[in-house]
Write a protein that holds these residues in place. Structure first.
Motif, PDB file in Angstrom:
ATOM      1  N   SER A 157      52.393  24.216  17.356  1.00  0.00           N
ATOM      2  CA  SER A 157      51.145  24.105  18.127  1.00  0.00           C
ATOM      3  C   SER A 157      50.047  24.961  17.528  1.00  0.00           C
ATOM      4  O   SER A 157      48.865  24.656  17.670  1.00  0.00           O
ATOM      5  N   THR A 163      49.429  28.372  36.471  1.00  0.00           N
ATOM      6  CA  THR A 163      50.347  28.025  35.385  1.00  0.00           C
ATOM      7  C   THR A 163      49.724  26.982  34.475  1.00  0.00           C
ATOM      8  O   THR A 163      49.744  27.092  33.259  1.00  0.00           O
ATOM      9  N   VAL A 164      49.133  25.955  35.097  1.00  0.00           N
ATOM     10  CA  VAL A 164      48.497  24.891  34.325  1.00  0.00           C
ATOM     11  C   VAL A 164      47.412  25.479  33.424  1.00  0.00           C
ATOM     12  O   VAL A 164      47.325  25.184  32.233  1.00  0.00           O
ATOM     13  N   THR A 177      46.705  28.028  25.946  1.00  0.00           N
ATOM     14  CA  THR A 177      47.469  28.250  24.720  1.00  0.00           C
ATOM     15  C   THR A 177      47.688  26.950  23.960  1.00  0.00           C
ATOM     16  O   THR A 177      48.633  26.814  23.219  1.00  0.00           O
ATOM     17  N   GLY A 178      46.839  25.990  24.159  1.00  0.00           N
ATOM     18  CA  GLY A 178      46.950  24.701  23.495  1.00  0.00           C
ATOM     19  C   GLY A 178      46.789  24.815  21.990  1.00  0.00           C
ATOM     20  O   GLY A 178      46.691  25.895  21.435  1.00  0.00           O
ATOM     21  N   PRO A 179      46.769  23.682  21.271  1.00  0.00           N
ATOM     22  CA  PRO A 179      46.736  23.727  19.820  1.00  0.00           C
ATOM     23  C   PRO A 179      45.462  24.379  19.292  1.00  0.00           C
ATOM     24  O   PRO A 179      44.379  24.166  19.810  1.00  0.00           O
ATOM     25  N   ALA A 223      47.115  28.534  32.360  1.00  0.00           N
ATOM     26  CA  ALA A 223      47.687  29.379  31.308  1.00  0.00           C
ATOM     27  C   ALA A 223      48.220  28.529  30.169  1.00  0.00           C
ATOM     28  O   ALA A 223      48.035  28.838  29.001  1.00  0.00           O
ATOM     29  N   LEU A 224      48.853  27.425  30.544  1.00  0.00           N
ATOM     30  CA  LEU A 224      49.387  26.528  29.519  1.00  0.00           C
ATOM     31  C   LEU A 224      48.238  25.941  28.695  1.00  0.00           C
ATOM     32  O   LEU A 224      48.305  25.862  27.478  1.00  0.00           O
ATOM     33  N   ALA A 225      47.175  25.553  29.374  1.00  0.00           N
ATOM     34  CA  ALA A 225      46.042  24.944  28.685  1.00  0.00           C
ATOM     35  C   ALA A 225      45.399  25.914  27.709  1.00  0.00           C
ATOM     36  O   ALA A 225      44.988  25.544  26.617  1.00  0.00           O
ATOM     37  N   GLU A 256      56.041  26.809  19.213  1.00  0.00           N
ATOM     38  CA  GLU A 256      54.800  27.609  19.286  1.00  0.00           C
ATOM     39  C   GLU A 256      54.034  27.541  17.975  1.00  0.00           C
ATOM     40  O   GLU A 256      52.823  27.343  17.958  1.00  0.00           O
TER      41      GLU A 256
END
Lengths: 330, 389
Positions: free
Chosen positions: B98, B16-17, B23-25, B19-21, B95
């Motif tokens: 970002s 999860t971490v 999709t960062g800015p 995946a979140l990373a 979204e």
């Protein structure tokens, strides 16, 4: 595992969790997702007590969520009260609403109970969207940022609000853990599984049901409290089925009566919705299909699917580690 | 970037971490395209309209890009679906923030707009509302630098009040009103504007109905008995309720003029209502092929490009979406900045020439000054009174 070591480990994991959004990149979208996951998880834990422990499906929990959001908006916008006062107001209002709803539904079971709670939700959304005192269809705007002047804390964005959301989540997890080990928790399960035995054991089923309602409502309402600050705007949409489906799915997805299950459920749903969306229609079909599959084929949720595999793995490891029977006999 | 294999090895939490990373800015690099965020409902009941508005914005982006873009950079449209749900709208806004968009054009449903406003405002991104009508959008609470293109309820009320008092000079007025926030608000604004004009009239009948109603015969019998000179129909259900109301009004031989509230008579309403729509009076702010729009070069270009790219004629909502991007691009090129404050200040209280609406003038609170045109339906066609109201 010895208790102090276990406590230390839990404390370590809890502290580490605070830094998870920063480790994941720390962008505004990450913090926003993290705050919403925490809020929606707390919202779901309120429903979890009714579904998992009492064995009923309440469709009125959006009402408690809405009460938290609306009371916070009204008290902060109209009376200029801070977060502590709005939280107290939220809890009091949720207890009153839960008391009334609990008394009405005291003797109702299963689908009649669900129908009545659904009717309450429909009445609530109609009242909220047409009563001008609480903003009508335009809602309530201008909710100030979350501010605690005594300690000089102001949360103007989601990154700053994250510690508050995280503490609320931890407090909820502790409360759920303590409740399931308490007499009330055991009484709830007995009332759920065998009401006659419960009565014979000196447990009053109706009183237990009311107590569970009074515990459940403030938890979900506290999520509405923080959601009002996070969004700075409250309207009748907080009572919509979006939130109901979200919490119901989160509660049943992973497995009932497991402490971390609603949290993991919310993480799965929110991460898919926010970071891997397939569009409005497909997202809804996926969510609906998962709900159908879990309810129809996985009564114990995803955990029911994984548990036999884990058990089989453990047996295999145990067989390898243990000496063969002939050797032990020799 | 983390591979799928790594995610599966390290377990769910780490996955999860990661995946979140991932999709960062992704901020736009200088010289690269300028990202424009667009949030409308693309699915559900309002999905088709939201898709059309998004397509109209893409048409306008293509026209602007063909002329050199903004600040010498091309415009890239990044579109999201708010699913007509405030909570989803807020997620989509986050979204886009970002993703590094310079402006967000949004708003079909007012509650979705009101929920997104504080989020976009806090992120320091310019927010332009294209369609949502609620008055609080411009109150400054959610966004002190709000901008809105669609006409407000009070502007719409004023044009109908003006028709009743100055053109029809009707004294006996009846209302057939949808019983919800929109319908009651629209009726209240018409009555308030009549009061403002100091016009003496008698409300001879008032019938309310739910949004989904399609049978108005009982209500129309009461209205007819009151013998009104003008009956004002406020019904946003353009697919079913409004055409049914028009047909049944004709069948019941309703006396006087039937006047539809602003923005409720789409071409589809007339085609469903058929001959019964003849004589119906309404008002709106944009007609693609009627003067003064028909001879406006900017509008002609927009209509032709929409036909070329999507094979249909733009309607008012599409023009509002495209107009939002056009005004923003003009303001950016003038102030030579993509920053929220200078661009918003140029638009609020400012005016723009040669747009698809002709000259666009904004009030200091960010509301586009609408020019309403009265029309009468004749032979199933809108005959527009070219003098703006």
């Amino acid at each position: 595992m010895p208790t102090p070591l276990r406590l230390l480990l839990i404390a370590g994991v809890a502290v580490a969790g605070l830094f998870l959004p920063a480790l994941a990149g720390g962008s505004p979208a990450i913090y926003s997702a993290a705050v919403l996951i925490a809020i929606f998880a707390v919202m779901s834990y309120g429903l979890d007590t009714i579904v998992s422990d009492l064995g009923e499906v309440s469709l009125a929990h959006t009402v408690f969520f809405g009460i938290g959001a609306y009371v916070t908006a009204l008290l902060s916008v109209r009376l200029d009260l801070g977060p502590i006062a709005t939280l107290l107001g939220t809890i009091v209002a949720a207890l009153i609403a839960a008391g009334v709803l609990g008394l009405i539904t005291l003797r109702l079971r299963e689908f009649v109970f669900s129908l009545v709670t659904y009717a309450v939700a429909v009445v609530a959304i109609t009242v909220a969207s047409s009563w001008s005192f609480i903003g009508g269809s335009d809602g309530l705007r201008g909710i100030p940022p979350f501010e605690l002047p005594l300690i000089g804390f102001t949360a103007k964005d989601d990154a700053a609000l994250w510690p508050v959301a995280y503490v609320l989540l931890l407090a909820t997890l502790y409360l759920m853990h303590a409740f399931r080990r308490s007499r009330l928790g055991h009484a709830a399960i007995m009332v759920h599984l065998n009401p006659r035995l419960a009565t014979m054991s000196g447990i009053a089923p109706q009183r237990t049901r009311l107590q569970i309602f009074l515990l459940s409502a403030p938890i979900t309402a506290a999520a509405g409290w923080l959601y009002a600050y996070q969004r700075a705007f409250v309207s009748a949409d907080v009572l919509e089925t979006y939130f109901l489906i979200l919490m119901l799915t989160a509660v049943v997805l992973v497995g009932r009566r497991r402490l971390l299950a609603p949290l993991i459920g919310v993480i799965i749903i929110q991460v898919q919705e926010k970071f891997f969306p397939f569009g409005g229609y497909v997202d809804k079909i996926i969510l609906g299909s998962i709900l159908i599959l879990v309810l129809a084929y996985l009564p114990n949720g995803l955990a029911g699917l994984i548990a036999p595999l884990v058990a089989a793995g453990r047996r295999a490891v145990a067989r390898k580690a243990a000496p063969s029977p002939s050797n032990t006999e020799a | 970037m983390v591979s799928r294999a790594q995610i599966s090895r390290r377990g769910f939490a780490l996955g999860t971490v990661a995946a979140l990373a991932a999709t960062g800015p992704a901020l736009a690099q200088a010289g690269g395209p300028v990202k424009v965020g667009v949030i409308f409902p693309l699915s559900g009941g309002a999905g088709p309209q939201g898709q059309h508005v998004t397509q109209a914005i893409q048409v306008m982006a293509a026209l602007i890009n063909a002329k050199g873009g903004v600040l010498g950079r091309q415009i890239e449209i990044v579109s999201r679906d708010d699913e007509s749900t405030p909570a989803i709208g807020v997620s989509r806004a986050n979204e886009l923030i970002s993703a590094g968009v310079s402006v967000i054009i949004e708003g079909w449903n007012s509650p979705v707009t009101l929920a997104m406003q504080p989020v976009i405002n806090r992120a320091g991104i310019l927010d332009i509302t294209a369609i949502s009508k609620a008055d609080p959008i411009l109150s400054g609470e959610g966004n002190p630098l709000a901008i809105r293109l669609n006409s407000s309820n009070s502007q719409d009320g004023a044009v109908i009040a003006d028709y009743v008092a100055k053109v029809a000079k009707a004294k006996r007025i009846a209302f057939l009103t949808e019983n919800d926030a929109y319908g009651n608000g629209a009726q209240a604004s018409i009555e308030a504007e009549l009061k403002k004009l100091g016009y003496a009239y008698e409300k001879v009948a008032e019938e309310k109905f739910p949004f989904t109603q399609a049978d108005f015969r009982v209500a129309l019998t009461s209205v007819r008995a009151a013998n009104p000179e003008v009956t004002i129909a406020i019904n946003a259900n353009e697919g079913l309720g409004m055409p049914a109301l028009i047909r049944q009004a004709k069948q019941s031989r309703l006396p006087g003029k039937l006047v539809a509230a602003v923005g409720t008579i789409a071409p589809s309403v007339i085609s469903v209502a058929g001959d019964a729509a003849d004589g119906l009076i309404g008002a709106d702010i944009y007609f693609p092929n009627v003067e003064p729009f028909a001879s406006n070069p900017a509008n002609k270009e927009f209509v032709a490009k929409t036909q070329e790219m999507f094979k249909y004629e733009p309607d008012k909502f599409m023009a509002l979406g495209a107009g939002a991007l056009q005004a923003w691009a003009m303001a950016v090129n003038e102030v030579k900045s993509l920053d929220k404050e200078p661009v918003a200040k140029r638009i609020r209280g400012g005016s723009f020439k040669n747009t698809i609406f002709g000259e666009m003038d904004f009030e200091p609170n960010g509301q586009l000054k609408s020019r309403h045109y009265l029309f009468t339906v004749k032979g199933q066609k809108l005959v527009v009174d070219t003098k703006p109201n």
